[in-house]
Design a protein around this motif. Structure first.
Motif, mmCIF file in Angstrom:
data_model
loop_
_atom_site.group_PDB
_atom_site.id
_atom_site.type_symbol
_atom_site.label_atom_id
_atom_site.label_comp_id
_atom_site.label_asym_id
_atom_site.label_seq_id
_atom_site.Cartn_x
_atom_site.Cartn_y
_atom_site.Cartn_z
ATOM 1 N N PRO A 180 0.808 -1.224 0.000
ATOM 2 C CA PRO A 180 0.000 0.000 0.000
ATOM 3 C C PRO A 180 0.840 1.272 0.000
ATOM 4 C CG PRO A 180 0.048 -0.981 2.193
ATOM 5 C CD PRO A 180 0.708 -1.967 1.273
ATOM 6 N N GLY A 181 0.326 2.282 -0.667
ATOM 7 C CA GLY A 181 0.952 3.595 -0.668
ATOM 8 C C GLY A 181 1.884 3.870 -1.826
ATOM 9 N N ILE A 182 2.155 2.865 -2.654
ATOM 10 C CA ILE A 182 3.136 3.051 -3.735
ATOM 11 C C ILE A 182 2.589 2.563 -5.079
ATOM 12 C CG2 ILE A 182 5.181 3.058 -2.271
ATOM 13 C CD1 ILE A 182 5.569 0.098 -2.945
ATOM 14 N N ALA A 183 1.322 2.839 -5.330
ATOM 15 C CA ALA A 183 0.692 2.328 -6.552
ATOM 16 C C ALA A 183 1.395 2.819 -7.811
ATOM 17 C CB ALA A 183 -0.779 2.734 -6.586
ATOM 18 N N VAL A 184 1.680 4.103 -7.870
ATOM 19 C CA VAL A 184 2.290 4.656 -9.087
ATOM 20 C C VAL A 184 3.730 4.168 -9.237
ATOM 21 C CG1 VAL A 184 2.958 6.767 -10.289
ATOM 22 C CG2 VAL A 184 0.780 6.658 -9.057
ATOM 23 N N TYR A 185 4.473 4.169 -8.143
ATOM 24 C CA TYR A 185 5.838 3.643 -8.179
ATOM 25 C C TYR A 185 5.833 2.194 -8.647
ATOM 26 C CZ TYR A 185 10.434 2.180 -6.430
ATOM 27 O OH TYR A 185 11.706 1.666 -6.316
ATOM 28 N N SER A 186 4.917 1.406 -8.103
ATOM 29 C CA SER A 186 4.808 0.002 -8.502
ATOM 30 C C SER A 186 4.536 -0.119 -9.994
ATOM 31 C CB SER A 186 3.693 -0.684 -7.713
ATOM 32 O OG SER A 186 3.964 -0.675 -6.332
ATOM 33 N N ALA A 187 3.652 0.742 -10.496
ATOM 34 C CA ALA A 187 3.329 0.712 -11.920
ATOM 35 C C ALA A 187 4.547 1.036 -12.778
ATOM 36 C CB ALA A 187 2.203 1.696 -12.219
ATOM 37 N N THR A 188 5.340 2.023 -12.328
ATOM 38 C CA THR A 188 6.521 2.384 -13.121
ATOM 39 C C THR A 188 7.556 1.266 -13.114
ATOM 40 O OG1 THR A 188 7.673 3.497 -11.269
ATOM 41 C CG2 THR A 188 6.186 4.841 -12.632
ATOM 42 N N LYS A 189 7.699 0.582 -12.000
ATOM 43 C CA LYS A 189 8.679 -0.493 -11.936
ATOM 44 C C LYS A 189 8.193 -1.734 -12.691
ATOM 45 C CE LYS A 189 11.909 1.645 -9.765
ATOM 46 N NZ LYS A 189 13.227 1.911 -10.403
ATOM 47 N N SER A 190 6.877 -1.931 -12.767
ATOM 48 C CA SER A 190 6.342 -2.985 -13.631
ATOM 49 C C SER A 190 6.663 -2.667 -15.086
ATOM 50 C CB SER A 190 4.831 -3.116 -13.434
ATOM 51 O OG SER A 190 4.525 -3.526 -12.122
ATOM 52 N N ALA A 191 6.596 -1.384 -15.429
ATOM 53 C CA ALA A 191 6.941 -0.966 -16.790
ATOM 54 C C ALA A 191 8.410 -1.248 -17.093
ATOM 55 C CB ALA A 191 6.641 0.521 -16.967
ATOM 56 N N VAL A 192 9.282 -1.034 -16.121
ATOM 57 C CA VAL A 192 10.703 -1.327 -16.303
ATOM 58 C C VAL A 192 10.915 -2.809 -16.611
ATOM 59 C CG1 VAL A 192 12.942 -1.457 -15.122
ATOM 60 C CG2 VAL A 192 11.536 0.601 -14.920
ATOM 61 N N ASP A 193 10.154 -3.661 -15.920
ATOM 62 C CA ASP A 193 10.235 -5.101 -16.173
ATOM 63 C C ASP A 193 9.861 -5.434 -17.610
ATOM 64 O OD1 ASP A 193 10.003 -8.103 -15.144
ATOM 65 O OD2 ASP A 193 8.170 -7.649 -16.251
ATOM 66 N N ARG A 194 8.748 -4.916 -18.084
ATOM 67 C CA ARG A 194 8.303 -5.212 -19.452
ATOM 68 C C ARG A 194 9.268 -4.628 -20.478
ATOM 69 N NH1 ARG A 194 5.877 -9.543 -19.464
ATOM 70 N NH2 ARG A 194 7.097 -9.651 -17.554
ATOM 71 N N LEU A 195 9.735 -3.420 -20.241
ATOM 72 C CA LEU A 195 10.703 -2.784 -21.131
ATOM 73 C C LEU A 195 11.944 -3.649 -21.271
ATOM 74 C CD1 LEU A 195 11.947 -0.296 -22.651
ATOM 75 C CD2 LEU A 195 12.695 0.504 -20.389
ATOM 76 N N THR A 196 12.411 -4.170 -20.147
ATOM 77 C CA THR A 196 13.607 -5.015 -20.138
ATOM 78 C C THR A 196 13.447 -6.205 -21.070
ATOM 79 O OG1 THR A 196 14.164 -4.382 -17.865
ATOM 80 C CG2 THR A 196 15.037 -6.496 -18.675
ATOM 81 N N ARG A 197 12.319 -6.876 -20.980
ATOM 82 C CA ARG A 197 12.123 -8.110 -21.738
ATOM 83 C C ARG A 197 11.983 -7.843 -23.240
ATOM 84 N NH1 ARG A 197 10.804 -12.099 -17.693
ATOM 85 N NH2 ARG A 197 10.698 -11.032 -15.685
ATOM 86 N N VAL A 198 11.287 -6.780 -23.594
ATOM 87 C CA VAL A 198 11.147 -6.452 -25.013
ATOM 88 C C VAL A 198 12.490 -6.011 -25.590
ATOM 89 C CG1 VAL A 198 10.053 -4.909 -26.670
ATOM 90 C CG2 VAL A 198 8.698 -5.888 -24.805
ATOM 91 N N ALA A 199 13.226 -5.206 -24.836
ATOM 92 C CA ALA A 199 14.536 -4.754 -25.314
ATOM 93 C C ALA A 199 15.487 -5.932 -25.509
ATOM 94 C CB ALA A 199 15.136 -3.752 -24.327
ATOM 95 N N ALA A 200 15.427 -6.906 -24.607
ATOM 96 C CA ALA A 200 16.277 -8.097 -24.748
ATOM 97 C C ALA A 200 15.927 -8.856 -26.021
ATOM 98 C CB ALA A 200 16.109 -9.000 -23.523
ATOM 99 N N MET A 201 14.637 -8.977 -26.298
ATOM 100 C CA MET A 201 14.210 -9.677 -27.510
ATOM 101 C C MET A 201 14.675 -8.937 -28.762
ATOM 102 S SD MET A 201 12.688 -12.204 -28.925
ATOM 103 C CE MET A 201 11.637 -13.006 -27.696
ATOM 104 N N GLU A 202 14.503 -7.623 -28.783
ATOM 105 C CA GLU A 202 14.927 -6.840 -29.943
ATOM 106 C C GLU A 202 16.440 -6.925 -30.139
ATOM 107 O OE1 GLU A 202 13.467 -2.863 -29.714
ATOM 108 O OE2 GLU A 202 11.358 -3.459 -29.838
ATOM 109 N N SER A 203 17.183 -6.842 -29.028
ATOM 110 C CA SER A 203 18.635 -6.917 -29.120
ATOM 111 C C SER A 203 19.083 -8.247 -29.718
ATOM 112 C CB SER A 203 19.261 -6.741 -27.729
ATOM 113 O OG SER A 203 20.667 -6.899 -27.781
#
Length: 291
Positions: A180-203
């Motif tokens: 609790p209390g970090i909904a937006v932060y959590s959302a941004t860090k979830s985005a970092v996770d997805r970004l990581t995986r797509v970037a790895a695939m593209e690379s």
């Protein structure tokens, strides 16, 4: 509903090989980063400062990139000779362009990029301030995205470094749990996770020769971690900061908070040859909190 189980038998023919002498990339020497050139964002304090120190201790040359110029220069000086600092606003494209060029010139190349810079602003969802959302999106999502972009451009075969390498993004256990209390932060860090995986695939698909991974740090008693404990107590989610910390420890099978060294060692591992066949992965460094 009926569950059907399938059993398959896989037969592999193995040919014995005789190998004389040491095998290149032997895991025993995998955490030696001698000769590696690294740029680490947000290294003026906290986790980033510890990660920079660990990379340097493993033999890498490190440039710290940060908006905190005085603190960043001091952190770089503390690493000793052969390391450096560059002013870097991760939300600014031009700043990234200058930073990767300066780092490559300073170190003679770039093999490791750690996107660590991030901010956390605590708030109940019902009280979210749009300006605070934009700030967290700018640093945590845009900043990391620009880092991945310029890291790949610099390290791929036609880049100014051009020898491949590794990118390590710092997500958070907040991407895997509902705290609790970090909904937006959590959302941004979830985005970092997805970004990581797509970037790895593209690379991989495009032959860049750059591995892209992320880590999920647990709560560490840095200034940011202490601030979170105070904030959630002020919001009435816990009776006190101490109870907030106790709540985190209770959720953690390892039975303690994380330490800077725990996160720094994970970064060294992912930067090393011991992780040479790991890409597109998220490594939890949270004592089991997010399992």
């Amino acid at each position: 509903m009926t569950t059907v189980k399938f059993t398959a038998t896989l037969v592999i023919q193995v040919t014995a090989l005789t190998v004389e002498g040491p095998v290149e990339g032997d895991a025993m020497a995998g955490l030696d980063l001698s000769g590696r050139r690294a740029l680490l964002t947000g290294g003026a304090q906290g986790l980033g400062q510890g990660m920079a120190a660990a990379l340097a201790a493993a033999g890498a040359q490190v440039v710290i990139g940060d908006v905190q110029i005085e603190a960043g220069e001091a952190a770089a000086d503390a690493l000793g000779e052969g390391h450096g600092f560059v002013a870097l606003d991760v939300t600014d494209e031009g700043s990234w362009e200058n930073a990767v060029v300066a780092t490559t010139q300073m170190l003679g190349g770039l093999d490791v990029l750690v996107n660590n810079a991030g901010i956390e602003i605590t708030s109940l969802v019902v009280d979210v301030d749009p300006a605070d959302v934009q700030r967290q999106l700018a640093v945590n999502v845009l900043g990391t995205t620009l880092g991945v972009k310029h890291g790949l451009r610099t390290m791929r075969p036609d880049g100014i470094a051009g020898t491949g390498g590794t990118i390590i993004n710092v997500a958070s256990v907040a991407a895997t749990i509902a705290f609790p209390g970090i909904a937006v932060y959590s959302a941004t860090k979830s985005a970092v996770d997805r970004l990581t995986r797509v970037a790895a695939m593209e690379s991989g698909k495009l032959g860049y020769g750059v591995r892209v991974n992320c880590i999920y740090p647990g709560l560490v008693p840095t200034a940011m971690g202490a601030g979170l404990a105070n904030d959630v107590a002020e919001l009435g989610l816990f009776a006190s900061p101490e109870e907030a910390v106790a709540g985190v420890v209770e959720l953690t099978p390892a039975g303690r908070l994380g330490e800077v060294e725990d996160m720094a060692d994970a970064v060294v591992f992912l930067a090393s040859d011991a992780a040479r066949f790991i890409t597109g992965a998220g490594l939890p460094v949270d004592g089991g909190m997010g399992m």
